[in-house]
Scaffold this motif. Structure first.
Motif, mmCIF file in Angstrom:
data_model
loop_
_atom_site.group_PDB
_atom_site.id
_atom_site.type_symbol
_atom_site.label_atom_id
_atom_site.label_comp_id
_atom_site.label_asym_id
_atom_site.label_seq_id
_atom_site.Cartn_x
_atom_site.Cartn_y
_atom_site.Cartn_z
ATOM 1 N N GLY A 329 -8.644 3.906 4.123
ATOM 2 C CA GLY A 329 -8.586 3.909 2.669
ATOM 3 C C GLY A 329 -7.993 2.607 2.167
ATOM 4 O O GLY A 329 -6.916 2.192 2.603
ATOM 5 N N THR A 330 -8.695 1.930 1.256
ATOM 6 C CA THR A 330 -8.225 0.651 0.746
ATOM 7 C C THR A 330 -8.786 0.435 -0.660
ATOM 8 O O THR A 330 -9.539 1.267 -1.177
ATOM 9 C CB THR A 330 -8.637 -0.504 1.679
ATOM 10 N N SER A 331 -8.415 -0.690 -1.277
ATOM 11 C CA SER A 331 -8.882 -1.030 -2.629
ATOM 12 C C SER A 331 -9.274 -2.498 -2.673
ATOM 13 O O SER A 331 -8.604 -3.342 -2.073
ATOM 14 C CB SER A 331 -7.784 -0.764 -3.662
ATOM 15 N N ARG A 332 -10.348 -2.804 -3.408
ATOM 16 C CA ARG A 332 -10.798 -4.194 -3.500
ATOM 17 C C ARG A 332 -9.780 -5.073 -4.221
ATOM 18 O O ARG A 332 -9.617 -6.246 -3.904
ATOM 19 C CB ARG A 332 -12.144 -4.260 -4.226
ATOM 20 N N SER A 333 -9.104 -4.500 -5.215
ATOM 21 C CA SER A 333 -8.063 -5.256 -5.912
ATOM 22 C C SER A 333 -6.858 -4.349 -6.107
ATOM 23 O O SER A 333 -6.982 -3.127 -6.173
ATOM 24 C CB SER A 333 -8.568 -5.752 -7.275
ATOM 25 N N GLY A 334 -5.695 -4.963 -6.151
ATOM 26 C CA GLY A 334 -4.470 -4.196 -6.333
ATOM 27 C C GLY A 334 -3.682 -4.000 -5.056
ATOM 28 O O GLY A 334 -2.492 -3.694 -5.096
ATOM 29 N N GLU A 335 -4.320 -4.155 -3.895
ATOM 30 C CA GLU A 335 -3.636 -4.067 -2.612
ATOM 31 C C GLU A 335 -3.941 -5.306 -1.793
ATOM 32 O O GLU A 335 -5.045 -5.854 -1.857
ATOM 33 C CB GLU A 335 -4.081 -2.821 -1.842
ATOM 34 N N LYS A 336 -2.973 -5.710 -0.977
ATOM 35 C CA LYS A 336 -3.140 -6.915 -0.182
ATOM 36 C C LYS A 336 -3.921 -6.668 1.110
ATOM 37 O O LYS A 336 -4.286 -7.623 1.791
ATOM 38 C CB LYS A 336 -1.775 -7.502 0.155
ATOM 39 N N ASN A 337 -4.144 -5.395 1.457
ATOM 40 C CA ASN A 337 -4.691 -5.103 2.785
ATOM 41 C C ASN A 337 -6.222 -5.049 2.821
ATOM 42 O O ASN A 337 -6.784 -4.731 3.874
ATOM 43 C CB ASN A 337 -4.124 -3.779 3.320
ATOM 44 N N TYR A 338 -6.894 -5.355 1.723
ATOM 45 C CA TYR A 338 -8.352 -5.233 1.723
ATOM 46 C C TYR A 338 -9.019 -6.166 2.744
ATOM 47 O O TYR A 338 -9.891 -5.726 3.506
ATOM 48 C CB TYR A 338 -8.896 -5.478 0.320
ATOM 49 N N PRO A 339 -8.664 -7.466 2.812
ATOM 50 C CA PRO A 339 -9.288 -8.325 3.833
ATOM 51 C C PRO A 339 -9.028 -7.826 5.256
ATOM 52 O O PRO A 339 -9.927 -7.853 6.103
ATOM 53 C CB PRO A 339 -8.638 -9.692 3.585
ATOM 54 N N ALA A 340 -7.804 -7.364 5.535
ATOM 55 C CA ALA A 340 -7.492 -6.847 6.868
ATOM 56 C C ALA A 340 -8.295 -5.588 7.159
ATOM 57 O O ALA A 340 -8.749 -5.378 8.301
ATOM 58 C CB ALA A 340 -5.997 -6.559 6.984
ATOM 59 N N ALA A 341 -8.489 -4.745 6.144
ATOM 60 C CA ALA A 341 -9.282 -3.528 6.340
ATOM 61 C C ALA A 341 -10.730 -3.883 6.672
ATOM 62 O O ALA A 341 -11.344 -3.278 7.573
ATOM 63 C CB ALA A 341 -9.209 -2.654 5.093
ATOM 64 N N ARG A 342 -11.290 -4.844 5.972
ATOM 65 C CA ARG A 342 -12.669 -5.255 6.247
ATOM 66 C C ARG A 342 -12.794 -5.818 7.658
ATOM 67 O O ARG A 342 -13.776 -5.539 8.372
ATOM 68 C CB ARG A 342 -13.108 -6.304 5.226
ATOM 69 N N ILE A 357 -12.953 4.545 2.597
ATOM 70 C CA ILE A 357 -12.857 4.865 1.176
ATOM 71 C C ILE A 357 -12.395 3.581 0.502
ATOM 72 O O ILE A 357 -11.291 3.099 0.768
ATOM 73 C CB ILE A 357 -11.833 5.985 0.904
ATOM 74 N N VAL A 358 -13.228 2.996 -0.336
ATOM 75 C CA VAL A 358 -12.899 1.723 -0.974
ATOM 76 C C VAL A 358 -12.898 1.920 -2.484
ATOM 77 O O VAL A 358 -13.953 2.150 -3.101
ATOM 78 C CB VAL A 358 -13.886 0.612 -0.576
ATOM 79 N N LEU A 359 -11.731 1.850 -3.079
ATOM 80 C CA LEU A 359 -11.606 1.943 -4.532
ATOM 81 C C LEU A 359 -11.767 0.557 -5.141
ATOM 82 O O LEU A 359 -11.436 -0.454 -4.524
ATOM 83 C CB LEU A 359 -10.237 2.509 -4.912
ATOM 84 N N ASP A 360 -12.279 0.509 -6.357
ATOM 85 C CA ASP A 360 -12.377 -0.780 -7.048
ATOM 86 C C ASP A 360 -10.997 -1.346 -7.330
ATOM 87 O O ASP A 360 -10.774 -2.556 -7.204
ATOM 88 C CB ASP A 360 -13.157 -0.623 -8.358
ATOM 89 N N HIS A 361 -10.072 -0.470 -7.699
ATOM 90 C CA HIS A 361 -8.702 -0.915 -7.954
ATOM 91 C C HIS A 361 -7.738 0.197 -7.571
ATOM 92 O O HIS A 361 -7.979 1.367 -7.884
ATOM 93 C CB HIS A 361 -8.490 -1.277 -9.427
ATOM 94 N N GLY A 362 -6.687 -0.169 -6.901
ATOM 95 C CA GLY A 362 -5.661 0.803 -6.545
ATOM 96 C C GLY A 362 -4.477 0.110 -5.921
ATOM 97 O O GLY A 362 -4.618 -0.697 -4.997
ATOM 98 N N SER A 363 -3.288 0.397 -6.413
ATOM 99 C CA SER A 363 -2.081 -0.218 -5.883
ATOM 100 C C SER A 363 -1.545 0.581 -4.701
ATOM 101 O O SER A 363 -2.056 1.647 -4.367
ATOM 102 C CB SER A 363 -1.019 -0.325 -6.980
ATOM 103 N N HIS A 364 -0.495 0.040 -4.107
ATOM 104 C CA HIS A 364 0.117 0.672 -2.940
ATOM 105 C C HIS A 364 1.083 1.754 -3.431
ATOM 106 O O HIS A 364 2.304 1.599 -3.390
ATOM 107 C CB HIS A 364 0.854 -0.388 -2.119
ATOM 108 N N ASN A 365 0.519 2.872 -3.920
ATOM 109 C CA ASN A 365 1.370 3.911 -4.491
ATOM 110 C C ASN A 365 0.674 5.269 -4.416
ATOM 111 O O ASN A 365 -0.479 5.385 -4.004
ATOM 112 C CB ASN A 365 1.742 3.570 -5.939
#
Length: 394
Positions: A329-342, A357-365
Motif C-alpha cells: 500500500g502506497t501513495s503517488r504523492s504525500g508519502e516518501k516511499n512511493y519510488p521505493a515501493a515501485r 494499492i496505490v492512492l493518488d494522495h495519502g500521507s503517512h497516517n
C-alpha cells in the motif's frame, strides 16, 4: 497513578490551568527590573510551559497509547524481554513469561474498553474481540494482543472448523490500541465479514515492539531480544494451541502499517513456511540501525551478512524468490516511499507474487491506512486458503 490513567491526565490539565492563572495574577509583581523580577518572570514562563507541554503529551499518549506505563516511557525494559513482573489476579495466573501456564493467557482490558466500534451482542451473531497475552515458548516474550473472532467461530455448524488467521502488526512506537481504535481493525473486519466480502477469519492484533521502548524491527538481535523468533515461531505455535486456526501455512497471513508493514514483509519473505501472505501499508524495505533500534546486527563477523539479509531488495536480487503473495500500500504523492515501493514491486519474480494499492494522495497516517484497510483485508481473504482440516483430525 498510571501513565495512561484519567486521574493523572485531569490532574495535569488542572495544573496547567492553575499555572496559567497564577502567571497572569503574579505577572504585575514581576514587572520590575531587578534580578528577582527577572527570575520570577522566567520561572513563571518555564513552569507554565512545562505544565502545558506535559498535559498535551499525556493527552496524545492517552489517545494513541504510545507508552502504556512509566516503565516503558523510562526505558526500564530495554535490557531483555525476560524481565517482566507478575500479572493477572494478583499473580494467580503465574508469572508472566512462564509458558508452563499456557502460551495464550488471560489479560486485563489492555485499552480495549476505550476502543469504539467493537462487535456487541451475542458472539454467534456479531463476533467478539478478546484480550490475551501471548507467551513465547522459546523466547519467553510476553506480548498483549486483541483477538477478533468472527461470528462463525461460535456457531454450531462451525464447531469443529479451523479458520484462517491474520496477524496484524502496529507501527512503532504504538501498540494494539492503535490497531483497534485508530486503524479500526475489528470494526472493519466485522463489517466485511457481515457483508460477505471477507471470509470468516481470526485476526490477532499485536505490537511488534517486544522490548519497549526499543524498536526491534522484528529482528533476532544478537545477545538481545529475539523478535523474529517470537513472531515466526512462538506466535503461530501459541495461537494453534489455543484457537481453532489452520495449521497449514496457506491459512496464515500478516498485515501491518508503517514499521508493522515492514515486519510483515520481512517475516513472510524470510519464513514462507509459516506465513504465505503479507499486506504491508507504507512499509520500509530494509532494516537499518537508528537511535530507536540500537545495534540490531551485533558486532560479530556475520554482521554485514545479517544486514544484507534484512534488506528485501538485496534478497530479491541475490536469493531464491520465496513462494509468498504480498500486497503493498502506497501513495503517488504525500508519502516518501512511493519510488521505493515501485522498485520493490518491479523486482518481484515468480514464484513470489505482488499486488498493490496505490492512492493518488495519502500521507503517512491513519486516515490513509483506513482507506487501504478494507481492500487489504479483502485481498487477504482471496489469498488465504480456508482450512480443510477440522478439530480432532489435524
Amino acid at each position: 497513578m498510571g501513565l495512561t490513567s484519567r486521574p493523572l491526565l485531569y490532574a495535569m490539565i488542572a495544573l496547567s490551568v492553575a499555572c496559567v492563572g497564577l502567571t497572569v495574577w503574579l505577572w504585575p509583581r514581576f514587572a520590575g527590573r531587578g534580578p528577582r523580577a527577572v527570575l520570577g518572570r522566567l520561572g513563571a514562563i518555564a513552569a507554565t510551559q512545562l505544565a502545558v507541554v506535559a498535559a498535551l503529551g499525556l493527552v496524545v499518549n492517552t489517545n494513541f497509547q504510545f507508552y502504556a506505563s512509566w516503565h516503558e516511557l523510562l526505558g526500564l525494559y530495554d535490557g531483555a524481554p525476560a524481565a517482566v513482573g507478575k500479572w493477572g489476579d494478583e499473580g494467580a495466573a503465574g508469572p508472566a513469561g512462564d509458558p508452563t501456564k499456557g502460551l495464550v493467557q488471560p489479560s486485563g482490558p489492555e485499552g480495549l474498553d476505550k476502543v469504539h466500534g467493537l462487535p456487541k451482542g451475542p458472539p454467534e451473531k456479531n463476533g467478539k474481540v478478546e484480550t490475551v497475552r501471548i507467551v513465547g515458548k522459546r523466547t519467553r516474550v510476553v506480548d498483549p494482543a486483541y483477538v477478533y473472532l468472527p461470528p462463525q467461530y461460535f456457531q454450531k455448524q462451525y464447531a469443529r472448523q479451523r479458520f484462517p488467521v491474520v496477524v496484524a502488526l502496529s507501527g512503532y512506537p504504538g501498540g494494539i490500541f492503535l490497531l483497534g481504535q485508530h486503524l479500526r481493525m475489528p470494526e472493519t473486519a466485522a463489517k466485511l465479514v457481515r457483508d460477505g466480502t471477507l471470509q470468516p477469519t481470526v485476526i490477532v492484533m499485536l505490537r511488534p515492539t517486544i522490548a519497549p521502548p526499543r524498536d526491534t524491527q522484528c529482528v533476532d538481535v544478537p545477545g538481545g531480544p529475539q523478535a523474529e523468533t517470537f513472531f515466526a515461531q512462538d506466535v503461530p505455535e501459541a495461537l494453534k494451541s489455543h484457537y481453532r486456526v489452520g495449521h497449514d501455512p496457506g491459512a496464515w497471513g500478516l498485515l501491518g502499517y508503517s514499521s508493522g508493514g515492514s515486519c510483515a514483509l520481512q517475516l513472510a519473505m524470510r519464513h514462507p513456511g509459516t506465513y504465505t501472505a503479507a499486506a504491508a501499508l507504507s512499509p520500509d524495505y530494509k532494516v537499518s540501525n537508528d537511535p530507536t533500534t540500537g545495534n540490531l546486527f551485533g558486532d560479530g563477523k556475520d554482521r554485514g551478512k545479517r544486514r544484507e539479509e534484512h534488506d528485501l531488495m538485496w534478497r530479491l536480487a541475490h536469493l531464491p524468490s520465496p513462494d509468498v503473495n504480498v500486497l503493498i500500500g502506497t501513495s503517488r504523492s504525500g508519502e516518501k516511499n512511493y519510488p521505493a515501493a515501485r522498485a520493490f514491486l518491479a523486482a518481484v519474480r515468480p514464484p513470489m507474487k505482488a499486488d498493490s494499492i496505490v492512492l493518488d494522495h495519502g500521507s503517512h497516517n491513519f486516515a490513509t491506512w483506513r482507506r487501504e484497510l478494507p481492500a487489504a483485508l479483502q485481498w487477504m481473504s482471496r489469498t488465504l486458503v480456508f482450512p480443510e482440516e477440522v478439530v480432532g483430525k489435524s
